[in-house]
Write a protein that holds these residues in place. Structure first.
Motif, short mmCIF file in Angstrom:
data_model
loop_
_atom_site.label_atom_id
_atom_site.label_comp_id
_atom_site.label_asym_id
_atom_site.label_seq_id
_atom_site.Cartn_x
_atom_site.Cartn_y
_atom_site.Cartn_z
N ALA A 42 0.49 14.56 -8.44
CA ALA A 42 0.94 13.10 -8.89
C ALA A 42 1.20 12.23 -7.49
CB ALA A 42 2.10 12.95 -9.59
N ARG A 43 1.62 12.98 -6.64
CA ARG A 43 2.01 12.44 -5.27
C ARG A 43 0.64 11.96 -4.41
NH1 ARG A 43 5.71 16.29 -2.51
NH2 ARG A 43 5.94 14.66 -0.85
N ILE A 44 -0.24 12.94 -4.51
CA ILE A 44 -1.68 12.43 -4.06
C ILE A 44 -2.37 11.56 -4.69
CG2 ILE A 44 -3.96 13.73 -3.41
CD1 ILE A 44 -2.56 16.17 -2.99
N ASP A 45 -2.31 11.60 -5.98
CA ASP A 45 -3.02 10.58 -6.84
C ASP A 45 -2.38 9.13 -6.53
OD1 ASP A 45 -4.83 9.72 -8.72
OD2 ASP A 45 -3.25 9.76 -10.44
N ALA A 46 -1.12 9.07 -6.40
CA ALA A 46 -0.47 7.74 -6.25
C ALA A 46 -0.57 7.28 -5.07
CB ALA A 46 1.10 8.10 -6.33
N LEU A 63 0.83 -1.14 -0.04
CA LEU A 63 0.01 0.03 -0.07
C LEU A 63 0.83 1.17 0.04
CD1 LEU A 63 -2.64 -0.82 2.68
CD2 LEU A 63 -2.88 -0.79 0.20
N HIS A 64 0.50 2.24 -0.69
CA HIS A 64 1.13 3.53 -0.68
C HIS A 64 0.31 4.49 0.20
CE1 HIS A 64 3.96 6.55 -2.61
NE2 HIS A 64 3.05 7.28 -2.41
N LEU A 65 0.94 4.81 1.42
CA LEU A 65 0.41 5.83 2.21
C LEU A 65 0.99 7.16 2.35
CD1 LEU A 65 -1.53 6.29 4.69
CD2 LEU A 65 0.53 5.17 5.95
N ALA A 66 0.51 8.09 2.11
CA ALA A 66 0.82 9.62 2.06
C ALA A 66 0.59 10.15 3.38
CB ALA A 66 0.02 10.36 0.82
N VAL A 67 1.28 10.62 4.19
CA VAL A 67 1.29 11.16 5.54
C VAL A 67 1.43 12.61 5.37
CG1 VAL A 67 2.08 11.60 7.81
CG2 VAL A 67 2.19 9.43 6.90
N ILE A 68 0.35 13.39 5.57
CA ILE A 68 0.15 14.92 5.10
C ILE A 68 0.22 15.78 6.48
CG2 ILE A 68 -1.20 16.85 4.08
CD1 ILE A 68 -2.31 14.49 2.33
#
Length: 188
Positions: free
Chosen positions: A67-71, A6-11
Motif C-alpha cells: 500500500a505504501r508503494i502503491d500510494a 505529490l507523494h514521493l517514496a524514498v527507498i
C-alpha cells in the motif's frame, strides 16, 4: 488533483550492516520535502517480505509495504553498487510488487567507489519492465562515506544541486503521469 501534493517514496535499498543507504535516504527525504511534496521513507532493511515461494508473475499476494508503494506518485531509489549491480534486498522489494509501480517515475541515487552508476543502469531495465519511467538524471555519489558525519550525510553543494535538478525532473514526470493515470488509465 493537480493541487494535491505529490507523494514521493524514498527507498533505502541496502540491508547490510553499516550501510550508507539509510543516511543518504534520510538526506534525500529531507531535501525533497516541500509544501508540494510529501515524502515517505521505505527502508528495505525494515521491510519484511513474504517467502519468495509466493512470488507470481504479474503480481503476488499483498506485502506489508504494498500500500505504501502503491500510494506513491514517484520514487527516489537509493542504492549502492554491489558487484556491478544493485543489492538483492532491493530486487526482492521490486519483484514482490507489480501494479503498485506501474506508470510512475523513479530517479536513482546510486553510490559506490565510482558513483554506483552500473547499479543505476541495471535498475533502468528492471523498471522498464514494470512500466516505470526512470528519469534521465540520476545522482551518482562517489565515495559518500567521506561526507558522513555526526549529523548524517552532508555532501558538498554540487551534489545537492545535482539532486535538486533530478528531483525537479522527477516532479515533472510525477505530475504528468499522475494526471495521465487519472484521466487516461492504461487498460491492458
Amino acid at each position: 488533483m493537480t493541487d494535491s501534493p505529490l507523494h514521493l517514496a524514498v527507498i533505502a535499498g541496502s540491508v547490510r550492516d553499516q550501510r550508507m543507504s539509510r543516511a543518504v535516504a534520510e538526506w534525500a527525504a529531507f531535501r525533497a520535502a516541500t509544501a508540494k511534496t510529501e515524502v515517505e521513507l521505505i527502508d528495505c532493511a525494515e521491510t519484511d517480505l513474504p517467502d519468495d515461494g509466493g512470488l507470481r508473475p504479474g503480481g503476488s499476494a499483498a506485502s506489508p509495504v504494498a500500500a505504501r508503494i502503491d500510494a506513491a506518485d514517484a520514487y527516489l531509489i537509493v542504492t549502492p553498487e554491489y558487484n556491478h549491480s544493485y543489492p538483492a534486498g532491493l530486487k526482492r522489494l521490486i519483484d514482490w510488487h507489480y501494479r503498485e509501480w506501474m506508470f510512475k517515475p523513479a530517479t536513482i541515487i546510486s553510490y559506490g567507489v565510482q558513483g554506483g552508476l552500473l547499479a543505476a543502469e541495471h535498475l533502468r531495465g528492471v523498471f522498464a519492465e514494470l512500466h516505470v519511467v526512470t528519469t534521465r538524471r540520476v545522482v551518482g555519489l562517489t565515495r559518500p562515506w567521506e561526507h558522513l558525519g555526526a549529523v548524517g550525510f552532508a555532501p558538498p553543494d554540487p551534489v545537492g544541486e545535482a539532486f535538486d535538478a533530478a528531483v525537479h525532473e522527477l516532479s515533472w514526470w510525477a505530475t504528468t503521469l499522475r494526471t495521465a493515470r487519472h484521466d487516461r488509465p492504461y487498460n491492458r
